[in-house]
Every structure is written in structure tokens, then in C-alpha cells.
Design an enzyme around this catalytic site. Sequence first.
Site, short mmCIF file in Angstrom:
data_model
loop_
_atom_site.label_atom_id
_atom_site.label_comp_id
_atom_site.label_asym_id
_atom_site.label_seq_id
_atom_site.Cartn_x
_atom_site.Cartn_y
_atom_site.Cartn_z
N ARG A 1 0.82 -1.21 0.00
CA ARG A 1 0.00 0.00 0.00
C ARG A 1 0.86 1.27 0.00
O ARG A 1 0.52 2.27 0.60
CB ARG A 1 -0.96 0.01 1.20
CG ARG A 1 -1.88 -1.19 1.26
CD ARG A 1 -2.77 -1.31 0.04
NE ARG A 1 -3.56 -2.53 0.08
CZ ARG A 1 -3.20 -3.68 -0.51
NH1 ARG A 1 -2.07 -3.73 -1.20
NH2 ARG A 1 -3.96 -4.73 -0.43
N SER B 1 -11.10 -0.53 2.80
CA SER B 1 -10.35 -0.85 4.02
C SER B 1 -9.76 0.41 4.61
O SER B 1 -9.08 1.17 3.92
CB SER B 1 -9.24 -1.86 3.71
OG SER B 1 -9.78 -3.09 3.29
N GLU C 1 -5.03 3.39 5.96
CA GLU C 1 -4.84 3.21 4.52
C GLU C 1 -5.48 4.36 3.74
O GLU C 1 -5.09 4.64 2.61
CB GLU C 1 -5.46 1.87 4.09
CG GLU C 1 -5.18 1.43 2.69
CD GLU C 1 -5.63 0.00 2.46
OE1 GLU C 1 -6.42 -0.21 1.52
OE2 GLU C 1 -5.22 -0.89 3.21
#
Length: 313
Positions: free
Chosen positions: A176, A232, A302
Site C-alpha cells: 500500500r 479498508s 490506509e
Amino acid sequence: MDMTELFRIARYGLRGEFRHDEPMRRHTSWRAGGSADRAYFPVDLDDLCVFLGTIPRDEPVLLVGLGSNLLVRDGGFRGTVVFTSGALGTLELRDDGLVYAEVGVPSPKVSRFAALHDFEGAEFLSGIPGTVGGALAMNAGCFGSETWDRVARVLVVDRAGVLRTREPDDYVIGYRHCGLTPSARRSGDDEWFAAAWFRFPRASGEASRIRIKEFLARRSATQPLGQPNAGSVFRNPPGDHAARLIESCGLKGHRRGDAMVSEKHANFIVNVGEARAADIESLIREVRETVWRQCNVLLEPEVRIVGEPLLAA
């Protein structure tokens, strides 16, 4: 639009639409947040390049696709937001066998396009709710694959509106995360992804389409797709899952105003009504603190949070 902006558009030959005080809740999947001082909706990549060349160098600039991984605080964004979705939408198969996609193309559309042209390896993109631009910026992934696993090269644009091609070796790629290497970064120069060339192996398109259907069914069964959310919220820590940790702390269904930890998937925060960005950010902070206190694991967000908090009257 005031006369200054009309003059600027006429002078530089801009073809897109310029707006003031654009409500960002209309452009984020959480359906919350304040307004951007200025917003531009280019008609294509050439128009974007021209527009970027007109912006003062000290002006904060934010490129937004579908706003599926973004929270804009209630006080709004002091700068210019450029919207790529619906404008930078070129998606085509090039003669060298690479799939070329501009950053405004939704990631699931790339997966379907690849399957239609008898490629495999793009199926995971069907589970990423944002655009190619967001997928590149955060190395988005799911179902065991990540975006940069398939990137052959990228096209970037800088503040002067100049386009250039970069190779994957120009970036530090991680979970990520995607950032320029020190040797590739030019001091003081901002740049944004404009497009990418993806390399997928040839295979049965029918088999790929079947896997896409399976991935979408799994996503529908496990995620709160019917409620405004940003996917998420936290990265999975090494060797564990954020959702498991959050659920183990008894936080499913926990609320701050109309922001709630999803009862379907604990790593999702949903807007169950008229949640403010402050409610969502407060809940993110509370979840993080609770998991740290009870599990001794510090979850890393995130989602990207930008803008200014709303000042009390």
C-alpha cells in the site's frame, strides 16, 4: 465563475470547467467532508496539462478520481482539486501487447477489458473500487495481487504540465505504498500519475471472466457495498488482519455520530446517515487507540485524510 477565471480560461484555451467552493462530499465515496476552494474538471489529458501549467507554484493541488480512498475534513481543502474520473478515460490495447489506461479509468473496467482481450492477471482489479490513479498511488491490491505487479511503465505529469515516462525502477514499491526513489525525485517538483501501461500474460478470457465473477461475489458477501464507505480503513499489520484485531476488541457496530464500524466487515467504516468528516476521523482515531491498548498493535490508516478541520463558531 468570476471574470478572472473566465479570462484565464480564454487566455490559455482551457476547455474544461472551473468551479469555486466545490462540495467534496459529492466526490468521495464516504459522502462526507467540506468544500474545495477551487475545482477543475478537464476534458482530457491535454486539457489537464494546459491547466496545470496555469496554476501558481505555491498552490496546493489534489488530483481525485472516484474519491474512494479519501476523506476531506469538514473545513474543506485550501487549494485546487482536479477531477480525473470521466475525463482521463482512455483504455486501449497497444501494438506492443500492453494495456494502456489513463488514471481516470475505474480499476474494475481494466479487469474486464483485459479479460475481453484474452489476458489473465487483471482479475484482482475488479475488487478495487477506485481508479487507476489511486491504484498506482497506493499500490492497491486484493485477492493476493497488487497493482505494481503488473505495471510496465507509467506516464506522469508535473506542475508545468509536462509529460514524461517513468519505469518501475524509479519507485520504491511496497505494501500500500508507492514513492519515488531519492535519485528519481527532483527537488521541489510535484508530479502525478497520468496513465500506465500494464503487462498481462495471454490466457483464456473466459477463465478470467469466471474469476472476476467469483471475486465480485466474494466481495459482495463480505463487504458493506450498500453503504457509503472508503474500503479498508487500515493496512493489515504483518502476519495479521486489521479486521480481526478490530473485531476482537468488540468494535463492530461502534459509532461516532453517523459514522460506524461496519457490522459486516470490521475494517470498514460506513456512513449510516449524515456523518461528518470529523465523526469518521474521530472513529478512525478511536479504533486505532483501542487496538493499540488492547492488542499492542498500532494500525496504520490506509485512507488519505486532507483538508482543514471545521473551526468552532
